[in-house]
Design a protein around this motif. Structure first.
Motif, PDB file in Angstrom:
ATOM      1  N   THR B  31    -121.751 -39.641 -81.398  1.00 44.50           N
ATOM      2  CA  THR B  31    -122.540 -38.583 -80.756  1.00 44.50           C
ATOM      3  C   THR B  31    -121.693 -37.838 -79.730  1.00 44.50           C
ATOM      4  O   THR B  31    -121.777 -36.618 -79.602  1.00 44.50           O
ATOM      5  CB  THR B  31    -123.773 -39.193 -80.075  1.00 44.50           C
ATOM      6  OG1 THR B  31    -124.419 -40.045 -81.004  1.00 44.50           O
ATOM      7  CG2 THR B  31    -124.735 -38.119 -79.638  1.00 44.50           C
ATOM      8  N   ALA B  32    -120.879 -38.589 -79.003  1.00 44.80           N
ATOM      9  CA  ALA B  32    -120.072 -37.970 -77.949  1.00 44.80           C
ATOM     10  C   ALA B  32    -119.125 -36.930 -78.539  1.00 44.80           C
ATOM     11  O   ALA B  32    -119.045 -35.798 -78.042  1.00 44.80           O
ATOM     12  CB  ALA B  32    -119.280 -39.036 -77.204  1.00 44.80           C
ATOM     13  N   LEU B  33    -118.417 -37.285 -79.606  1.00 47.03           N
ATOM     14  CA  LEU B  33    -117.459 -36.347 -80.178  1.00 47.03           C
ATOM     15  C   LEU B  33    -118.175 -35.135 -80.743  1.00 47.03           C
ATOM     16  O   LEU B  33    -117.778 -33.998 -80.537  1.00 47.03           O
ATOM     17  CB  LEU B  33    -116.642 -37.029 -81.269  1.00 47.03           C
ATOM     18  CG  LEU B  33    -115.488 -37.860 -80.733  1.00 47.03           C
ATOM     19  CD1 LEU B  33    -114.763 -38.541 -81.862  1.00 47.03           C
ATOM     20  CD2 LEU B  33    -114.527 -36.982 -79.958  1.00 47.03           C
ATOM     21  N   TRP B  34    -119.233 -35.417 -81.469  1.00 46.27           N
ATOM     22  CA  TRP B  34    -119.968 -34.305 -82.068  1.00 46.27           C
ATOM     23  C   TRP B  34    -120.522 -33.373 -80.988  1.00 46.27           C
ATOM     24  O   TRP B  34    -120.299 -32.173 -81.009  1.00 46.27           O
ATOM     25  CB  TRP B  34    -121.106 -34.856 -82.931  1.00 46.27           C
ATOM     26  CG  TRP B  34    -122.098 -33.818 -83.321  1.00 46.27           C
ATOM     27  CD1 TRP B  34    -123.332 -33.631 -82.802  1.00 46.27           C
ATOM     28  CD2 TRP B  34    -121.930 -32.801 -84.300  1.00 46.27           C
ATOM     29  NE1 TRP B  34    -123.954 -32.572 -83.393  1.00 46.27           N
ATOM     30  CE2 TRP B  34    -123.114 -32.036 -84.315  1.00 46.27           C
ATOM     31  CE3 TRP B  34    -120.894 -32.444 -85.165  1.00 46.27           C
ATOM     32  CZ2 TRP B  34    -123.301 -30.954 -85.153  1.00 46.27           C
ATOM     33  CZ3 TRP B  34    -121.079 -31.361 -85.999  1.00 46.27           C
ATOM     34  CH2 TRP B  34    -122.266 -30.629 -85.998  1.00 46.27           C
ATOM     35  N   SER B  35    -121.220 -33.974 -80.003  1.00 45.34           N
ATOM     36  CA  SER B  35    -121.877 -33.100 -79.039  1.00 45.34           C
ATOM     37  C   SER B  35    -120.863 -32.476 -78.086  1.00 45.34           C
ATOM     38  O   SER B  35    -121.088 -31.369 -77.586  1.00 45.34           O
ATOM     39  CB  SER B  35    -122.978 -33.846 -78.279  1.00 45.34           C
ATOM     40  OG  SER B  35    -122.457 -34.983 -77.677  1.00 45.34           O
ATOM     41  N   GLY B  36    -119.749 -33.158 -77.857  1.00 45.13           N
ATOM     42  CA  GLY B  36    -118.704 -32.548 -77.027  1.00 45.13           C
ATOM     43  C   GLY B  36    -118.193 -31.275 -77.657  1.00 45.13           C
ATOM     44  O   GLY B  36    -118.081 -30.225 -77.011  1.00 45.13           O
ATOM     45  N   VAL B  37    -117.888 -31.370 -78.945  1.00 48.03           N
ATOM     46  CA  VAL B  37    -117.385 -30.193 -79.663  1.00 48.03           C
ATOM     47  C   VAL B  37    -118.443 -29.100 -79.691  1.00 48.03           C
ATOM     48  O   VAL B  37    -118.160 -27.918 -79.469  1.00 48.03           O
ATOM     49  CB  VAL B  37    -116.967 -30.592 -81.092  1.00 48.03           C
ATOM     50  CG1 VAL B  37    -116.786 -29.364 -81.954  1.00 48.03           C
ATOM     51  CG2 VAL B  37    -115.682 -31.401 -81.040  1.00 48.03           C
ATOM     52  N   GLN B  38    -119.683 -29.512 -79.927  1.00 50.48           N
ATOM     53  CA  GLN B  38    -120.754 -28.519 -79.959  1.00 50.48           C
ATOM     54  C   GLN B  38    -120.907 -27.822 -78.615  1.00 50.48           C
ATOM     55  O   GLN B  38    -121.149 -26.627 -78.553  1.00 50.48           O
ATOM     56  CB  GLN B  38    -122.089 -29.176 -80.344  1.00 50.48           C
ATOM     57  CG  GLN B  38    -122.153 -29.603 -81.779  1.00 50.48           C
ATOM     58  CD  GLN B  38    -121.771 -28.485 -82.722  1.00 50.48           C
ATOM     59  OE1 GLN B  38    -122.315 -27.403 -82.681  1.00 50.48           O
ATOM     60  NE2 GLN B  38    -120.775 -28.733 -83.572  1.00 50.48           N
ATOM     61  N   ALA B  39    -120.750 -28.594 -77.536  1.00 58.38           N
ATOM     62  CA  ALA B  39    -120.885 -28.001 -76.204  1.00 58.38           C
ATOM     63  C   ALA B  39    -119.810 -26.947 -75.992  1.00 58.38           C
ATOM     64  O   ALA B  39    -120.078 -25.861 -75.474  1.00 58.38           O
ATOM     65  CB  ALA B  39    -120.787 -29.085 -75.132  1.00 58.38           C
ATOM     66  N   VAL B  40    -118.587 -27.271 -76.408  1.00 57.46           N
ATOM     67  CA  VAL B  40    -117.498 -26.299 -76.247  1.00 57.46           C
ATOM     68  C   VAL B  40    -117.811 -25.036 -77.051  1.00 57.46           C
ATOM     69  O   VAL B  40    -117.695 -23.909 -76.551  1.00 57.46           O
ATOM     70  CB  VAL B  40    -116.167 -26.919 -76.707  1.00 57.46           C
ATOM     71  CG1 VAL B  40    -115.088 -25.858 -76.787  1.00 57.46           C
ATOM     72  CG2 VAL B  40    -115.751 -28.026 -75.752  1.00 57.46           C
ATOM     73  N   ASN B  41    -118.220 -25.238 -78.285  1.00 51.22           N
ATOM     74  CA  ASN B  41    -118.540 -24.088 -79.134  1.00 51.22           C
ATOM     75  C   ASN B  41    -119.679 -23.261 -78.545  1.00 51.22           C
ATOM     76  O   ASN B  41    -119.613 -22.036 -78.497  1.00 51.22           O
ATOM     77  CB  ASN B  41    -118.948 -24.550 -80.538  1.00 51.22           C
ATOM     78  CG  ASN B  41    -117.739 -24.899 -81.371  1.00 51.22           C
ATOM     79  OD1 ASN B  41    -116.610 -24.571 -80.996  1.00 51.22           O
ATOM     80  ND2 ASN B  41    -117.955 -25.556 -82.486  1.00 51.22           N
ATOM     81  N   ALA B  42    -120.724 -23.976 -78.106  1.00 50.70           N
ATOM     82  CA  ALA B  42    -121.890 -23.268 -77.579  1.00 50.70           C
ATOM     83  C   ALA B  42    -121.501 -22.447 -76.358  1.00 50.70           C
ATOM     84  O   ALA B  42    -121.918 -21.305 -76.198  1.00 50.70           O
ATOM     85  CB  ALA B  42    -123.002 -24.259 -77.232  1.00 50.70           C
ATOM     86  N   GLU B  43    -120.684 -23.044 -75.493  1.00 47.56           N
ATOM     87  CA  GLU B  43    -120.273 -22.344 -74.281  1.00 47.56           C
ATOM     88  C   GLU B  43    -119.492 -21.079 -74.643  1.00 47.56           C
ATOM     89  O   GLU B  43    -119.722 -20.003 -74.095  1.00 47.56           O
ATOM     90  CB  GLU B  43    -119.397 -23.277 -73.435  1.00 47.56           C
ATOM     91  CG  GLU B  43    -119.175 -22.816 -72.027  1.00 47.56           C
ATOM     92  CD  GLU B  43    -120.468 -22.761 -71.234  1.00 47.56           C
ATOM     93  OE1 GLU B  43    -121.242 -23.722 -71.311  1.00 47.56           O
ATOM     94  OE2 GLU B  43    -120.712 -21.737 -70.576  1.00 47.56           O
ATOM     95  N   ALA B  44    -118.573 -21.237 -75.593  1.00 48.35           N
ATOM     96  CA  ALA B  44    -117.760 -20.087 -75.983  1.00 48.35           C
ATOM     97  C   ALA B  44    -118.636 -19.002 -76.585  1.00 48.35           C
ATOM     98  O   ALA B  44    -118.526 -17.829 -76.240  1.00 48.35           O
ATOM     99  CB  ALA B  44    -116.689 -20.519 -76.986  1.00 48.35           C
ATOM    100  N   ARG B  45    -119.548 -19.416 -77.464  1.00 50.51           N
ATOM    101  CA  ARG B  45    -120.395 -18.408 -78.110  1.00 50.51           C
ATOM    102  C   ARG B  45    -121.302 -17.712 -77.107  1.00 50.51           C
ATOM    103  O   ARG B  45    -121.522 -16.506 -77.190  1.00 50.51           O
ATOM    104  CB  ARG B  45    -121.238 -19.057 -79.207  1.00 50.51           C
ATOM    105  CG  ARG B  45    -120.423 -19.296 -80.436  1.00 50.51           C
ATOM    106  CD  ARG B  45    -121.267 -19.849 -81.567  1.00 50.51           C
ATOM    107  NE  ARG B  45    -120.460 -20.622 -82.466  1.00 50.51           N
ATOM    108  CZ  ARG B  45    -119.559 -20.104 -83.288  1.00 50.51           C
ATOM    109  NH1 ARG B  45    -119.383 -18.809 -83.313  1.00 50.51           N
ATOM    110  NH2 ARG B  45    -118.828 -20.864 -84.060  1.00 50.51           N
ATOM    111  N   ALA B  46    -121.821 -18.498 -76.151  1.00 46.81           N
ATOM    112  CA  ALA B  46    -122.663 -17.873 -75.124  1.00 46.81           C
ATOM    113  C   ALA B  46    -121.852 -16.827 -74.372  1.00 46.81           C
ATOM    114  O   ALA B  46    -122.353 -15.756 -74.040  1.00 46.81           O
ATOM    115  CB  ALA B  46    -123.198 -18.932 -74.170  1.00 46.81           C
TER     116      ALA B  46
END
Lengths: 342, 794
Positions: B31-46
């Motif tokens: 979960t950590a790896l998946w959500s970490g990557v998602q957080a980075v992506n989400a931040e960039a997209r925002a």
């Protein structure tokens, strides 16, 4: 709420006074204040008065198509100053707002424009007279005039011819708005014959009728206990006209004022209390769209009813503005404006 | 009854804390790896979205000058007075911050500082008193200005009134672009009658930056997904083992009258509680990972694409909720097999401590068929796949097929080895390894996926780096680039440079539409620079010769693919036909491009005057030239770009990219190593009975320990040998299928043997480290325990 709404709140007179009212005869944030016994100079007074906070060029018209269908039309340009100065460029503190509308028995079309002064996008020049915002224009010599407005769903192109003189309200154009003495300069040209074409989604419609152009400017027209107004401009079949308004106060009382206009343009002003206006029925949004209007001094007791109950102006600051029919002691047509019903 | 059952079920975990730890840690890591990557992506997209919203590029059509120069403010007023509902925008950079000037009264809703902030004074916003809106990070870079903190403004951007922006940027009475409002009045004068020099630029429908950076985010997402898959393998292993070991308990409870439905429900609930706990830990860890990675990612994106991404992380509910959801979903997926087995188990079936292994053996044939089908499907997709769905289908087929095939491959391999073995010890070693394989296969699959992902993604990133630096060499062939603001500056520059440089290459371009594709047309001066540096994907023999002569045109890969144009085809510019002489790679450009000779460009577009110039000169002369240019013509150094500067910036950016990739590499390998460790630890306790005979026959415990370690390393090595081709196939699929589908260009693939070797060593080290503790434990098993095997009945 967005920027525009916030800006417009600053524009609206009630807020302007709440911020700036400091008593009769004094200056308001450096703005000039209307004084009794005015002397008007034309054509220059048809132009803008940037030393006052607010000002408008307000035209309403009752129109009829060849098939007898009644229409209403509005063309308005508001000026609002952030400071009593003019200038060139974006930083000039004069802001402009245009409202255009066409009312049919079934539909109400509205459009709004906003612009900064100082860059040529909107303004009013007195000589030659031209009032414009973007491609909306009202121009002419006040005897014959042209007027256009265009929006995504409607447009119109009208010609106006004055059939009578200018009319000055209150004491020679000094119109008192409250018991405490707030006032504005206020005159009208209610005798325009108007003809032209409405472009509506229903198709192009040739219309004729009569138009009423109001000119008003002030820096603090309402008292801080006044929350809105109901304004009537009625044209009776016998050629007489009535301008009357009722200012709503927070204490439930009203302040009224009226001008009776004879067919030749001679006027009689009526102070607070002479005119009464009583709501008879409201539309689905609780806006009164049937009124009993009485002016006993003139034997007037009429019912004023909206041609289209839903003439709500969905502009940044919304209000109701639409054509009405008059029945009772006097028959006729007219326009009704109501604010403070949000 | 429910409480008693739960207590009985939970007691298993109290007795096997290691299993509980494996379960929770595996799930939390995944979960950590998946959500970490998602957080980075989400931040960039925002950040991209905020940037796009600032200017409304995504939603609104605009009017611009084709040469990219600003227009006169009078043009704006003329258009408004002709009925055009347009809103002016001025933009530029100040102290590295993008300054955007808007006109709030005419701008469409949703642009600029729409929500009034604390302390905002619209009177002063409108009357030019210099109020700006920016987030805290950006505000700190503009200490001398009156900046109001507004967290919603895009990173690196300050929004202000158009009048203020004109003053700050020195663009008095100039406007860069006009936003065209969607609803226009019924009566409107045609554009050509008011402003013939403006062109309509369609809404971009999704930000440019978003499209450009998608490839980068795709890498991250692939990493996240693979890490999650690896984690789920661990969880699946832990759950399977626990269920096997609890069969006696289950049998007893059912014999005591507990309904099967309630039992399954309770076991499911128990797992979901664990999943929730692990999910919360994982999301928290993911946040830490994202917070550590984000500054590097932000720096990479800023440098690579000019995309401003906030360096600080915001906790978005959508993100942590999806993290928890994927933890629960993953657990459900991993447990579904075990639960359905339990449901089908005969009431009195005997407990089978080694059932996991036995079942794996029985399933081997089925697994083999599944693997075969998936791999064949992948092979077909490799040839036929088009589009993103096909690309991802190919990736999924490859990875799952290979993972399923791995145990069979390893088994066959070990079988061969044991046949070749001569000594008794060797034969025992191979046979014992084969026997252990089912228990380890899940962990080895995890290792396979982790390594393949590493090979694939690092090949892709490195190929991208090589291609991009080559591309920079090609595109930035001139040693110095100078931007001029007007014709006078351009004349001054040419006058000054004429005798001082080897060549002056004017850069002139205009925007047009070719075969329905927005396209930028360039005019190039005949010079050896182009012949020497430009690399074509496809071209005729004398592509530059015929192009400079005005007979042919060169186009980029994007235009070629989207418009279906190839070398030899004909395309039309300004009603004139040109044969296409060459197609060149144009990485990171979202729109089509065409290059014409300078003379023919001047004929077709007489109004476009060059404003930018490339200058060829010895690199060491550049600093003196720039200083001389400013002294002689007043063109400041800020209007020049030194090629060496750009290249060093680009390389620095790639270093950042590698920091991110390396960090993710290490993390996925760590997860795989952890899987091996946990598998070995759970196996270790069961292995004592199998090792005791070997010990009894004379092998020392030390020898047995060493062999255990060797076995882990050997299995990791075999897995690495399978992972390498799989990783390369993955890289190929990413570069040649997914990239083309997503962005319209193909990246050439390069191989990096040294990197792969290093990765292999890391994998072996990870396996050795993971096996160290279990091996030590075995080597230190008290002889009494080994003896007990012979005296006790199991």
């Amino acid at each position: 709420m967005n920027v525009k709404a916030l800006l417009l709140l600053c524009w609206m007179p009630c807020v302007a006074t709440a911020q700036g009212f400091a008593g009769l005869g004094t200056e308001v944030d450096g703005f000039s204040v209307p004084q009794p016994n005015p002397t008007f100079h034309f054509p220059s007074d048809h132009g803008a008065h940037p030393e006052y906070r607010i000002e408008w060029w307000y035209l309403t018209a009752n129109l009829t198509a060849a098939d007898g269908t009644p229409y209403g039309l509005q063309w308005t340009l508001f000026r609002s100053a952030l400071a009593p100065e003019t200038g060139a460029g974006w930083s000039a503190p004069q802001l402009w707002m245009g409202h255009a509308a066409v009312t049919t028995p079934d539909n109400h079309y509205v459009s709004e424009r906003l612009a900064r002064g100082g860059i040529g996008q909107a303004g009013v020049t007195a000589e030659p007279f031209e009032a414009w915002i973007d491609d909306w224009v009202l121009q002419g010599d006040w005897q014959t005039m042209q007027m256009t407005a265009s929006a995504p769903d409607f447009a119109y192109d009208m010609a106006l011819t004055a059939k009578g003189p200018l009319v000055f309200h209150g004491e020679g154009g000094y119109s008192v708005k409250s018991a405490a003495g707030q006032a504005s300069y206020y005159y009208s040209q209610p005798f325009f014959a108007i003809t032209g074409t409405l472009q509506l989604p229903e198709g192009d419609i040739a219309v004729t009728g009569n138009a009423w152009l109001d000119r008003e400017w002030s820096s603090q027209p309402l008292a801080d206990n006044q929350t809105g107004w109901d304004w009537f401009s009625l044209s009776f079949d016998d050629g007489a006209k009535l301008m009357g308004f009722r200012l709503q106060q927070t204490d439930g009382e009203n302040f009224t004022s009226a001008t009776w206009i004879m067919p030749d343009g001679t006027t009689t002003a009526y102070a607070d209390g002479a005119l009464t206006a009583t709501p008879l029925a409201t539309n689905a949004d609780d806006v009164p769209v049937r009124w009993r209007v009485e002016l006993p001094a003139r034997g007037l007791d009429v019912t004023v009813a909206a041609i289209n109950d839903n003439a709500w102006m969905t502009t940044s600051v919304p209000y109701w503005e639409g054509p009405v029919t008059v029945t009772g002691s006097h028959a006729g047509i007219g326009y009704l404006e109501m604010t403070g019903y949000e | 009854m429910t409480q008693a059952t739960l207590l009985a079920l939970l007691s298993h975990w109290w007795r096997n804390p290691l299993q509980l730890f494996t379960l929770l840690a595996g799930l939390a890591l995944a979960t950590a790896l998946w959500s970490g990557v998602q957080a980075v992506n989400a931040e960039a997209r925002a950040s991209y979205d905020a940037a796009a919203a600032t200017l409304g590029e995504a939603q609104y059509e605009r009017l611009v000058r084709p040469d990219g120069q600003p227009m006169a403010q009078a043009t704006y007023v003329a258009l408004r007075r002709a009925g055009w509902l347009v809103s002016p925008v001025v933009q530029g950079r100040l102290e590295g911050v993008r300054i955007v000037g808007i006109e709030p009264l005419t701008a469409p809703g949703g642009i600029g500082p729409v929500a009034p902030q604390e302390g905002a004074d619209f009177g002063s916003f409108l009357t030019g008193e210099g109020q700006l809106f920016a987030n805290a990070e950006t505000a700190a870079r503009l200490p001398d200005l009156d900046v109001i903190i507004s967290p919603d403004i895009a990173p690196g951007t300050a929004v202000t009134d158009i009048g203020v922006a004109q003053r700050l940027l020195g663009k008095a009475d100039l406007i860069d672009s006009l936003i065209v409002l969607p609803a226009q009045p019924r009566t409107r004068v045609p554009l050509a009658e008011i402003a013939a020099d403006l062109t309509r630029q369609p809404a971009q429908g999704g930000s440019d930056i978003g499209r450009l950076t998608d490839s980068f985010h795709l890498n991250l997402t692939a990493f996240g997904l693979l890490s999650f898959a690896v984690g789920i393998f661990i969880v699946n292993g832990a759950i399977g083992l626990a269920f096997e070991q609890r069969r006696p308990v289950v049998r007893t409870m059912r014999a005591l009258g507990l309904p099967l439905r309630r039992l399954i429900l309770l076991m499911g609930a128990e797992l979901m509680i664990f999943a929730l706990i692990a999910g919360i830990i994982g999301v928290a860890l993911g946040y830490v990972i994202a917070a550590l990675l984000l500054p590097d990612v932000a720096a990479t994106l800023r440098g690579l694409y000019g995309a401003d991404v906030s360096g600080t992380l915001q906790l978005r509910p959508s993100w942590w909720l999806s993290g928890l959801a994927i933890a629960l979903g993953g657990t459900a997926l991993a447990a579904s097999g075990a639960l359905s087995q339990l449901a089908r188990m005969p009431l009195l079936a005997a407990a089978q401590p080694r059932a996991l292994a036995m079942a794996a053996g029985r399933r081997a044939r089925l697994q083999g068929y599944a693997a075969l089908v998936l791999l064949v499907l992948s092979a077909i997709l490799m040839v036929t796949a088009e589009g993103l769905i096909g690309g991802f289908g190919l990736l999924a087929g490859l990875l799952i097929g290979a993972a399923l095939a791995l145990p069979l491959l390893l088994d066959a391999c070990l079988n061969l080895m044991s046949k070749a073995a001569k000594s008794v010890t060797a034969q025992w070693f191979w046979a014992d390894t084969r026997q252990q394989l089912p228990g380890l296969s899940l962990a080895l699959m995890a290792l396979l996926l982790a390594m393949a992902a590493n090979v694939g993604v690092s090949t892709m990133v490195s190929s991208f780096r090589l291609t991009f630096t080559d591309f920079l060499d090609q595109r930035l062939a001139s040693e110095l680039y100078v931007r001029t603001d007007d014709a006078a500056q351009a004349a001054g520059l040419i006058g000054f440079a004429k005798d001082r440089v080897d060549a002056i290459l004017p850069i002139q371009s205009t925007q047009t539409t070719v075969a329905g594709q927005p396209t930028e047309v360039f005019g190039a001066r005949d010079h050896a620079t182009y012949r020497d540096f430009w690399v074509f994907l496809q071209s005729t023999d004398d592509a530059w010769g015929t192009t400079f002569a005005g007979r042919t045109v060169l186009i980029n890969e994007q235009l070629s693919r989207r418009a279906g144009l190839d070398v030899g085809d004909t395309m039309t510019l300004q009603d004139r036909d040109f044969q296409i002489a060459g197609v060149y790679g144009d990485y990171g450009n979202p729109i089509g491009q065409a290059v014409l000779g300078e003379a023919i460009f001047g004929m077709l577009y007489p109004d476009v005057a060059p404003r930018n110039y490339g200058l060829r000169m010895p690199p060491e002369d550049v600093p003196d030239f720039v200083a001389g240019l400013e002294a002689a013509t007043g063109i400041p150094a800020t209007q020049t770009i030194n090629q060496a500067g750009i290249k060093s910036i680009s390389l620095a950016i790639f270093e950042r990219t590698f920091t991110v990739t390396t960090a993710l590499n290490i993390l996925t390998l760590a997860v795989a190593g952890f899987a091996i460790l946990m598998s070995l630890l759970t196996l270790a306790s069961m292995r004592v009975p199998q090792l005791a005979p070997a010990w009894a026959m004379g092998m020392t415990r030390r020898q047995i320990g060493w062999l255990e370690l060797l076995r882990a390393v050997m299995l990791a090595l075999l897995t690495a040998l399978v992972a390498l081709p799989l990783g390369l196939a993955l890289a190929w699929a990413l570069l040649a299928v997914v990239n083309v589908a997503a962005f319209g260009w193909q990246l050439p693939m390069y191989l990096f043997p040294a990197d792969y070797a290093r990765l292999g060593v890391f994998a072996l080290l990870a396996a050795a480290l993971a096996a160290l503790w279990p091996a030590l434990r075995l080597a230190r098993t008290p002889p009494a325990d080994l003896l007990k095997v012979f005296s006790n009945e199991r």
